[in-house]
Design a protein around this motif. Structure first.
Motif, PDB file in Angstrom:
ATOM      1  N   ILE A 176     -10.557   5.386 -10.153  1.00 17.41           N
ATOM      2  CA  ILE A 176      -9.206   4.996 -10.062  1.00 17.41           C
ATOM      3  C   ILE A 176      -8.740   4.852  -8.648  1.00 17.41           C
ATOM      4  CG2 ILE A 176      -6.797   5.977 -10.439  1.00 17.41           C
ATOM      5  CD1 ILE A 176      -8.103   7.608 -12.858  1.00 17.41           C
ATOM      6  N   VAL A 177      -8.191   3.737  -8.321  1.00 20.76           N
ATOM      7  CA  VAL A 177      -7.836   3.435  -6.901  1.00 20.76           C
ATOM      8  C   VAL A 177      -6.263   3.250  -6.741  1.00 20.76           C
ATOM      9  CG1 VAL A 177      -7.926   1.571  -5.121  1.00 20.76           C
ATOM     10  CG2 VAL A 177      -9.932   1.976  -6.511  1.00 20.76           C
ATOM     11  N   VAL A 178      -5.551   4.057  -5.727  1.00 21.04           N
ATOM     12  CA  VAL A 178      -4.399   3.898  -5.311  1.00 21.04           C
ATOM     13  C   VAL A 178      -4.095   3.243  -4.045  1.00 21.04           C
ATOM     14  CG1 VAL A 178      -2.392   5.287  -5.019  1.00 21.04           C
ATOM     15  CG2 VAL A 178      -3.804   5.795  -6.778  1.00 21.04           C
ATOM     16  N   SER A 179      -3.140   2.301  -4.071  1.00 20.73           N
ATOM     17  CA  SER A 179      -3.050   1.425  -3.065  1.00 20.73           C
ATOM     18  C   SER A 179      -1.729   2.137  -2.129  1.00 20.73           C
ATOM     19  CB  SER A 179      -2.655   0.028  -3.098  1.00 20.73           C
ATOM     20  OG  SER A 179      -1.464  -0.065  -3.743  1.00 20.73           O
ATOM     21  N   LYS A 180      -1.761   1.844  -0.919  1.00 18.51           N
ATOM     22  CA  LYS A 180      -0.708   2.369   0.054  1.00 18.51           C
ATOM     23  C   LYS A 180      -0.719   3.742  -0.025  1.00 18.51           C
ATOM     24  CE  LYS A 180       2.264  -1.098  -0.304  1.00 18.51           C
ATOM     25  NZ  LYS A 180       1.618  -2.161  -1.153  1.00 18.51           N
ATOM     26  N   TRP A 181       0.604   4.229  -0.415  1.00 20.33           N
ATOM     27  CA  TRP A 181       0.922   5.647  -0.546  1.00 20.33           C
ATOM     28  C   TRP A 181       1.927   5.944  -1.583  1.00 20.33           C
ATOM     29  CZ3 TRP A 181       1.714   2.535   3.954  1.00 20.33           C
ATOM     30  CH2 TRP A 181       0.835   2.663   4.963  1.00 20.33           C
ATOM     31  N   ILE A 182       1.880   7.118  -2.120  1.00 21.27           N
ATOM     32  CA  ILE A 182       2.780   7.385  -3.252  1.00 21.27           C
ATOM     33  C   ILE A 182       4.170   7.859  -2.580  1.00 21.27           C
ATOM     34  CG2 ILE A 182       0.677   8.287  -4.537  1.00 21.27           C
ATOM     35  CD1 ILE A 182       1.956  10.995  -3.950  1.00 21.27           C
ATOM     36  N   LEU A 220       1.995  -7.347  -4.865  1.00 21.22           N
ATOM     37  CA  LEU A 220       1.467  -8.665  -4.935  1.00 21.22           C
ATOM     38  C   LEU A 220       0.190  -8.897  -4.325  1.00 21.22           C
ATOM     39  CD1 LEU A 220       4.440  -9.122  -6.298  1.00 21.22           C
ATOM     40  CD2 LEU A 220       3.962 -11.359  -5.789  1.00 21.22           C
ATOM     41  N   PRO A 221       0.106  -8.451  -3.008  1.00 15.90           N
ATOM     42  CA  PRO A 221      -1.314  -8.887  -2.346  1.00 15.90           C
ATOM     43  C   PRO A 221      -2.240  -8.149  -2.884  1.00 15.90           C
ATOM     44  CG  PRO A 221       0.397  -8.539  -0.724  1.00 15.90           C
ATOM     45  CD  PRO A 221       0.925  -8.105  -2.027  1.00 15.90           C
ATOM     46  N   GLU A 222      -1.994  -6.646  -3.154  1.00 15.03           N
ATOM     47  CA  GLU A 222      -3.093  -5.831  -3.587  1.00 15.03           C
ATOM     48  C   GLU A 222      -3.586  -6.434  -5.074  1.00 15.03           C
ATOM     49  OE1 GLU A 222      -0.189  -2.539  -3.085  1.00 15.03           O
ATOM     50  OE2 GLU A 222      -0.340  -4.656  -2.264  1.00 15.03           O
ATOM     51  N   ALA A 223      -2.814  -6.815  -5.975  1.00 16.97           N
ATOM     52  CA  ALA A 223      -3.159  -7.220  -7.314  1.00 16.97           C
ATOM     53  C   ALA A 223      -3.781  -8.414  -7.287  1.00 16.97           C
ATOM     54  CB  ALA A 223      -1.468  -7.514  -7.977  1.00 16.97           C
ATOM     55  N   ARG A 224      -3.554  -9.444  -6.259  1.00 10.72           N
ATOM     56  CA  ARG A 224      -4.632 -10.459  -6.197  1.00 10.72           C
ATOM     57  C   ARG A 224      -5.747 -10.387  -5.735  1.00 10.72           C
ATOM     58  NH1 ARG A 224       0.343 -12.940  -4.232  1.00 10.72           N
ATOM     59  NH2 ARG A 224       0.095 -12.536  -2.013  1.00 10.72           N
ATOM     60  N   ILE A 225      -5.856  -9.199  -4.907  1.00 10.93           N
ATOM     61  CA  ILE A 225      -7.328  -8.838  -4.579  1.00 10.93           C
ATOM     62  C   ILE A 225      -8.051  -8.081  -5.666  1.00 10.93           C
ATOM     63  CG2 ILE A 225      -8.662  -7.629  -2.965  1.00 10.93           C
ATOM     64  CD1 ILE A 225      -6.279  -7.895  -0.826  1.00 10.93           C
ATOM     65  N   ALA A 226      -7.286  -7.301  -6.378  1.00  4.95           N
ATOM     66  CA  ALA A 226      -7.649  -6.642  -7.448  1.00  4.95           C
ATOM     67  C   ALA A 226      -8.283  -7.426  -8.594  1.00  4.95           C
ATOM     68  CB  ALA A 226      -6.884  -5.543  -8.032  1.00  4.95           C
ATOM     69  N   LEU A 227      -7.663  -8.473  -8.708  1.00  9.53           N
ATOM     70  CA  LEU A 227      -8.153  -9.756  -9.739  1.00  9.53           C
ATOM     71  C   LEU A 227      -9.491 -10.236  -9.384  1.00  9.53           C
ATOM     72  CD1 LEU A 227      -4.559 -11.252 -10.881  1.00  9.53           C
ATOM     73  CD2 LEU A 227      -6.017  -9.689 -12.148  1.00  9.53           C
ATOM     74  N   ALA A 303     -12.364  -3.554  -0.160  1.00  7.68           N
ATOM     75  CA  ALA A 303     -11.959  -4.906  -0.018  1.00  7.68           C
ATOM     76  C   ALA A 303     -10.392  -4.837   0.445  1.00  7.68           C
ATOM     77  CB  ALA A 303     -12.099  -5.637  -1.308  1.00  7.68           C
ATOM     78  N   LEU A 304      -9.619  -4.005  -0.140  1.00 12.05           N
ATOM     79  CA  LEU A 304      -8.222  -3.860   0.083  1.00 12.05           C
ATOM     80  C   LEU A 304      -8.142  -3.614   1.542  1.00 12.05           C
ATOM     81  CD1 LEU A 304      -7.059  -1.998  -3.216  1.00 12.05           C
ATOM     82  CD2 LEU A 304      -6.304  -4.252  -2.289  1.00 12.05           C
ATOM     83  N   TRP A 305      -8.714  -2.505   2.003  1.00 14.64           N
ATOM     84  CA  TRP A 305      -8.844  -2.073   3.513  1.00 14.64           C
ATOM     85  C   TRP A 305      -9.214  -3.202   4.697  1.00 14.64           C
ATOM     86  CZ3 TRP A 305      -6.706   1.670   6.114  1.00 14.64           C
ATOM     87  CH2 TRP A 305      -6.678   3.033   5.139  1.00 14.64           C
ATOM     88  N   GLU A 306      -9.867  -4.075   4.039  1.00 15.71           N
ATOM     89  CA  GLU A 306     -10.394  -5.230   4.724  1.00 15.71           C
ATOM     90  C   GLU A 306      -9.303  -6.386   4.912  1.00 15.71           C
ATOM     91  OE1 GLU A 306     -13.634  -7.395   2.979  1.00 15.71           O
ATOM     92  OE2 GLU A 306     -15.163  -5.670   3.490  1.00 15.71           O
ATOM     93  N   LYS A 307      -8.307  -6.505   3.829  1.00 15.94           N
ATOM     94  CA  LYS A 307      -7.280  -7.078   4.058  1.00 15.94           C
ATOM     95  C   LYS A 307      -6.052  -6.264   4.747  1.00 15.94           C
ATOM     96  CE  LYS A 307      -9.202 -10.770   2.318  1.00 15.94           C
ATOM     97  NZ  LYS A 307      -9.531 -11.831   3.306  1.00 15.94           N
ATOM     98  N   GLY A 308      -6.376  -5.093   5.293  1.00 13.50           N
ATOM     99  CA  GLY A 308      -5.293  -4.237   6.078  1.00 13.50           C
ATOM    100  C   GLY A 308      -4.073  -3.556   4.956  1.00 13.50           C
ATOM    101  N   ILE A 309      -4.815  -3.415   3.870  1.00 15.22           N
ATOM    102  CA  ILE A 309      -3.975  -2.569   2.735  1.00 15.22           C
ATOM    103  C   ILE A 309      -4.514  -1.252   2.347  1.00 15.22           C
ATOM    104  CG2 ILE A 309      -3.360  -2.485   0.283  1.00 15.22           C
ATOM    105  CD1 ILE A 309      -3.269  -5.627   0.209  1.00 15.22           C
TER     106      ILE A 309
END
Length: 356
Positions: A176-182, A220-227, A303-309
């Motif tokens: 389970i991956v969580v992006s940014k911060w809660i 939207l940016p992280e969703a595109r990367i995740a897909l 992959a998310l970190w590589e894009k600055g997320i």
């Protein structure tokens, strides 16, 4: 009933229990943790529909400090629709907007609301496709209902995004991956509505930074990367906070979860403001954070970190129905989501007649 989302039991008993499936074109409709309806293939893509509604205001034109209930910018609702669509694997395309205005309002408010909506849609490359504006005595504050439309490509690797029930064996133990911060969304609201109280306790830069967390609300940016990384499913965190989101995710998939509480990403500004306002950051509006389940969770986070997320692997999917929270040696079970802390906070404000 309490303000905010209705409880899961009431939802099942009085809403979902009344709905019958009668159209085969509706592949996935109403359900716990299911924010969008998915329709059968028409043309080259799969239409996806979602809806958001809330009291709305115009940024900078109303004194939010004196309000005793949370209000949202109309652009915020459009962003939430876009997030729901993206979490369902769809590309946001258009919105329909319904505005209900009290008779005490004048035309400049309507013009300003639509100008803000158009600005947000331009940023998201979405079209305002229609809607309705009505003056009615049924509301005492402007209310907006935003319905979003998107299109999802018919690709085998994203069919599971709306799956319900059994999880493929390969996903058992998937991360389970969580992006940014809660808590971003709720932190921004609390900082804005309780600014003066917070400034008496914290430096201005901390309060201003927290109030500006709304700039992080798009997923939207992280969703595109995740897909592109073969994600199994996604759920944007929102009302009910990260605890509510995790519960809904488990309910939707019919699985158990094991989550390390210490790994849930949390900004220090959120910690400080939640402490001052006496709210639980884990049950606080968390728009801007996307929860993803993937077999290669570490690879997705990288992959998310590589894009600055920013992204963190916080746990895994398990067999059965147990949803467990780990905190060092302590083990507790995730409860059914209750009222979001933002709404509880504002109810306290109304009872006491002041922000506390």
């Amino acid at each position: 009933m309490k303000t905010g989302k209705i409880s899961g039991n009431i939802l099942k008993r009085s809403v979902l229990g009344q709905i019958r499936n009668r159209r085969e074109e509706v592949l996935h409709g109403a359900g716990t943790g299911q924010d969008c309806a998915i329709f059968g293939q028409l043309g080259t893509g799969v239409p996806v529909v979602c809806m958001q509604e809330a009291p709305v205001r115009i940024l900078m034109e109303r004194d939010a400090v004196n309000l005793t209930f949370p209000v949202f910018a109309i652009g915020h609702l459009i962003q939430k629709c876009a997030n729901n669509l993206a979490a369902s694997g769809a590309s946001p395309q258009a919105v329909l907007i319904t505005l209900l205005l009290p008779s005490t309002e004048e035309e400049p408010l309507l013009r300003a609301l639509m100008a803000e909506a158009e600005e947000t849609c331009q940023e998201l490359s979405m079209q305002i496709a229609g809607g309705q504006a009505r003056v009615t005595e049924a509301v005492c504050f402007p209310v907006a209902v935003v319905t979003g439309y998107g299109v999802r490509e018919q690709a085998p690797d994203i069919q599971a995004l709306s799956a319900r029930g059994s999880v493929p064996g390969v996903l058992s133990g998937g991360g389970i991956v969580v992006s940014k911060w809660i808590g971003l969304e709720g932190t921004a609201l609390l900082a804005e509505h309780s600014r003066e109280r917070l400034l008496s306790r914290y430096p201005r830069y901390l309060v201003e930074e927290a109030a500006g967390f709304s700039r992080y609300l798009s997923v939207l940016p992280e969703a595109r990367i995740a897909l592109s990384r073969g994600v199994y499913t996604m759920h944007d965190a929102s009302e009910g906070g990260i605890f509510g989101t995790l519960w809904e995710l488990g309910e939707r998939l019919g699985v158990g979860l094991s989550v390390d509480l210490r790994k849930l990403p949390l900004r220090q500004e959120t910690v400080e403001i939640c402490e001052c306002c006496n709210v639980n950051p884990y049950q606080l509006l968390s728009g801007g954070s996307l929860v993803m389940v993937a077999e290669d969770a570490s690879g997705l986070a990288a992959a998310l970190w590589e894009k600055g997320i920013p992204a963190a692997v916080v746990g895994k999917v398990t067999q059965g129905n147990d949803r467990i929270l780990l905190n060092r040696e302590e083990i507790r079970y995730l409860d059914r989501p209750g009222q979001d802390e933002v709404y509880r906070y504002f109810e306290d404000v109304r009872e006491k007649g002041r922000f506390v």
